[in-house]
Design an enzyme around this catalytic site. Structure first.
Site, PDB file in Angstrom:
ATOM      1  N   LYS A 101      55.125  35.707 -65.704  1.00  0.00           N
ATOM      2  CA  LYS A 101      55.382  36.979 -64.929  1.00  0.00           C
ATOM      3  C   LYS A 101      56.185  37.017 -63.798  1.00  0.00           C
ATOM      4  O   LYS A 101      55.908  36.063 -62.887  1.00  0.00           O
ATOM      5  CB  LYS A 101      54.403  38.104 -64.860  1.00  0.00           C
ATOM      6  N   GLY A 107      52.716  32.117 -58.184  1.00  0.00           N
ATOM      7  CA  GLY A 107      52.862  33.505 -58.127  1.00  0.00           C
ATOM      8  C   GLY A 107      53.415  34.037 -59.325  1.00  0.00           C
ATOM      9  O   GLY A 107      54.021  35.269 -59.480  1.00  0.00           O
ATOM     10  N   ASP A 160      46.262  39.680 -62.958  1.00  0.00           N
ATOM     11  CA  ASP A 160      47.287  39.692 -63.941  1.00  0.00           C
ATOM     12  C   ASP A 160      46.965  39.563 -65.199  1.00  0.00           C
ATOM     13  O   ASP A 160      47.732  39.520 -66.270  1.00  0.00           O
ATOM     14  CB  ASP A 160      48.472  38.771 -63.499  1.00  0.00           C
ATOM     15  N   ALA A 198      49.790  27.933 -59.621  1.00  0.00           N
ATOM     16  CA  ALA A 198      49.546  28.402 -58.075  1.00  0.00           C
ATOM     17  C   ALA A 198      50.930  28.554 -57.429  1.00  0.00           C
ATOM     18  O   ALA A 198      51.291  28.386 -56.505  1.00  0.00           O
ATOM     19  CB  ALA A 198      49.055  27.429 -57.156  1.00  0.00           C
ATOM     20  N   ALA A 221      51.557  33.982 -62.438  1.00  0.00           N
ATOM     21  CA  ALA A 221      50.502  34.376 -63.595  1.00  0.00           C
ATOM     22  C   ALA A 221      50.000  33.338 -64.431  1.00  0.00           C
ATOM     23  O   ALA A 221      49.641  33.676 -65.585  1.00  0.00           O
ATOM     24  CB  ALA A 221      50.814  35.900 -64.056  1.00  0.00           C
ATOM     25  N   GLY A 222      50.157  32.163 -64.105  1.00  0.00           N
ATOM     26  CA  GLY A 222      50.005  30.839 -65.154  1.00  0.00           C
ATOM     27  C   GLY A 222      48.558  31.124 -65.604  1.00  0.00           C
ATOM     28  O   GLY A 222      48.284  31.139 -66.758  1.00  0.00           O
ATOM     29  N   GLY A 223      47.704  31.171 -64.827  1.00  0.00           N
ATOM     30  CA  GLY A 223      46.273  31.179 -65.116  1.00  0.00           C
ATOM     31  C   GLY A 223      45.951  32.442 -65.970  1.00  0.00           C
ATOM     32  O   GLY A 223      45.016  32.530 -66.973  1.00  0.00           O
ATOM     33  N   PRO A 262      54.436  27.041 -63.998  1.00  0.00           N
ATOM     34  CA  PRO A 262      54.009  26.224 -62.907  1.00  0.00           C
ATOM     35  C   PRO A 262      52.797  26.977 -62.103  1.00  0.00           C
ATOM     36  O   PRO A 262      52.289  27.965 -62.453  1.00  0.00           O
ATOM     37  CB  PRO A 262      55.113  26.618 -61.816  1.00  0.00           C
ATOM     38  N   ALA A 302      47.888  34.086 -67.533  1.00  0.00           N
ATOM     39  CA  ALA A 302      48.394  34.063 -69.100  1.00  0.00           C
ATOM     40  C   ALA A 302      47.546  33.513 -70.222  1.00  0.00           C
ATOM     41  O   ALA A 302      47.302  33.774 -71.097  1.00  0.00           O
ATOM     42  CB  ALA A 302      49.984  33.575 -69.021  1.00  0.00           C
TER      43      ALA A 302
HETATM   44  P1  ATP Z   1      48.933  34.961 -60.022  1.00  0.00           P
HETATM   45  O1  ATP Z   1      50.455  34.975 -59.883  1.00  0.00           O
HETATM   46  O2  ATP Z   1      48.210  35.672 -61.059  1.00  0.00           O
HETATM   47  O3  ATP Z   1      48.160  35.035 -58.590  1.00  0.00           O
HETATM   48  P2  ATP Z   1      49.323  32.078 -59.423  1.00  0.00           P
HETATM   49  O4  ATP Z   1      50.546  31.448 -60.143  1.00  0.00           O
HETATM   50  O5  ATP Z   1      49.337  32.366 -58.072  1.00  0.00           O
HETATM   51  O6  ATP Z   1      48.745  33.284 -60.477  1.00  0.00           O
HETATM   52  P3  ATP Z   1      47.782  30.217 -61.091  1.00  0.00           P
HETATM   53  O7  ATP Z   1      48.725  29.204 -61.625  1.00  0.00           O
HETATM   54  O8  ATP Z   1      47.082  31.152 -61.810  1.00  0.00           O
HETATM   55  O9  ATP Z   1      48.105  31.193 -59.633  1.00  0.00           O
HETATM   56  O10 ATP Z   1      46.440  29.562 -60.478  1.00  0.00           O
HETATM   57  C1  ATP Z   1      45.745  29.380 -59.370  1.00  0.00           C
HETATM   58  C2  ATP Z   1      44.664  28.635 -59.381  1.00  0.00           C
HETATM   59  O11 ATP Z   1      43.884  28.839 -60.271  1.00  0.00           O
HETATM   60  C3  ATP Z   1      45.215  27.119 -59.476  1.00  0.00           C
HETATM   61  O12 ATP Z   1      45.232  26.356 -58.239  1.00  0.00           O
HETATM   62  C4  ATP Z   1      44.246  26.419 -60.236  1.00  0.00           C
HETATM   63  O13 ATP Z   1      43.304  25.323 -59.644  1.00  0.00           O
HETATM   64  C5  ATP Z   1      43.248  27.512 -60.929  1.00  0.00           C
HETATM   65  N1  ATP Z   1      43.291  27.746 -62.450  1.00  0.00           N
HETATM   66  C6  ATP Z   1      42.152  28.173 -63.046  1.00  0.00           C
HETATM   67  N2  ATP Z   1      42.639  28.017 -64.398  1.00  0.00           N
HETATM   68  C7  ATP Z   1      43.957  27.878 -64.629  1.00  0.00           C
HETATM   69  C8  ATP Z   1      44.690  27.876 -65.470  1.00  0.00           C
HETATM   70  N3  ATP Z   1      44.349  28.289 -66.891  1.00  0.00           N
HETATM   71  N4  ATP Z   1      46.018  27.441 -65.259  1.00  0.00           N
HETATM   72  C9  ATP Z   1      46.497  27.151 -63.848  1.00  0.00           C
HETATM   73  N5  ATP Z   1      45.781  27.215 -62.968  1.00  0.00           N
HETATM   74  C10 ATP Z   1      44.349  27.544 -63.217  1.00  0.00           C
END
Ligand code: ATP
Length: 288
Positions: free
Chosen positions: A8, A96, A134, A94, A98-100, A92, A102
């Site tokens: 997202k 921003g 998210d 961490a 919403a990879g985790g 990617p 998702a």
């Molecule tokens: P959001 O936009 O929801 O804040 P984000 O893109 O900032 O997400 P994520 O990629 O979701 O952050 O990951 C943040 C941290 O969560 C990573 O540093 C990782 O160690 C941990 N993590 C735990 N599970 C996952 C996963 N399935 N995919 C990615 N990171 C994960």
């Protein structure tokens, strides 16, 4: 069962206040984009097992997908917790985007089907809400207003006919640290939330582009951000803004050729550059 789960961007992210619980009350306009992780969930083994092709992702109980599986089993009072979860990462980490969340949403969606639990989308959102801001949106997808701690989702007119370029500079942003930095700001310039609500409810692309904004840009330092934004504008972007707590910067383009040229230019400097379109679903089932 195999699904694709979308990343997202935040067309708008404003923070209303810090709650006593430590969470923040949010105002977000969310947009799914056509950049997907693939998540396969199968029964088997003797516990919740996580496998992932990205070494930055923890393959243990810290994984959001693991936490979602555990929360699903708790909610449904299922003792047989033997599932294998395989995550093919394209979103990617961490970043921003919403990879985790998702991946967590994909697991909730898949387990509900595999175990024939018959939980509504609302119930799945409630289970996910406490585990990642998210996750409810990742279950719903499309274009939506997200309020509260991300637990209130209201779909609006889908964004159409544009290209979205994402650039993740080589920097990881921790979401809790981003909030802590935000909390130290002496003053915050809030965003035109009412204007944006009007724009998204009318599906007014031009107005959306003039109002895109993210208060985390005032708190989270991303040294590459000005350069990426100005490059996007130079190539004809209608808007350029940071997503979530960063560091990913996105650009919106109504002109597909300009978007393609911008993508080709930026990917020479940034490995994590993607060209996407708006997606109208969070989760898409794939054939096994
Ligand atoms: P959001 O936009 O929801 O804040 P984000 O893109 O900032 O997400 P994520 O990629 O979701 O952050 O990951 C943040 C941290 O969560 C990573 O540093 C990782 O160690 C941990 N993590 C735990 N599970 C996952 C996963 N399935 N995919 C990615 N990171 C994960």
């Amino acid at each position: 069962m195999k699904v694709k789960s979308a990343a997202k961007i935040n067309l708008m992210l404003d923070i209303l206040k810090r709650l006593d619980s430590g969470y923040h009350s949010l105002f977000m306009i969310m947009q799914s984009v056509s950049l997907y992780d693939t998540v396969t969930v199968e029964r088997g083994g003797d516990k919740i097992l996580i496998e992932c092709d990205d070494e930055n992702v923890p393959c243990n109980e810290k994984n959001i997908a693991y936490k979602c599986a555990e929360a699903f089993f708790d909610f449904c009072k299922i003792d047989d917790r033997a599932v294998r979860i395989k995550i093919e990462k394209n979103i990617p980490v961490a970043a921003g985007t919403a990879g985790g969340s998702a991946d967590g949403a994909a697991v909730l969606y898949s387990l509900n089907k595999i175990y024939s639990a018959g939980l509504s989308q609302n119930t799945l959102c409630e289970i996910g809400a406490g585990l990642g801001a998210d996750i409810p949106f990742s279950l719903v997808g499309g274009t939506a207003v997200s309020l509260g701690i991300g637990d209130i989702i209201a779909p609006v007119k889908p964004l159409k006919n544009c290209r979205i370029i994402l650039v993740k500079p080589d920097q990881a942003v921790s979401t809790p640290i981003a909030y802590a930095q935000y909390d130290t700001l002496p003053r915050v310039r809030h965003l035109d939330r009412v204007g944006m609500l009007e724009a998204v409810s009318q599906g007014d692309y031009k107005k959306i582009c003039t109002l895109c904004g993210n208060v985390f840009e005032q708190a989270v330092e991303v040294p590459e951000r000005p350069y990426i934004k100005s490059t996007m504008h130079r190539f004809g972007a209608d808007a350029a803004c940071m997503s979530g707590s960063g560091p990913t910067v996105y650009g919106l383009f109504s002109d597909y050729e300009k978007a393609q040229k911008c993508y080709e230019a930026l990917r020479k400097t940034y490995n994590n550059t993607y060209i996407c379109e708006p997606a109208d679903k969070g989760i898409i089932e794939l054939m096994d």
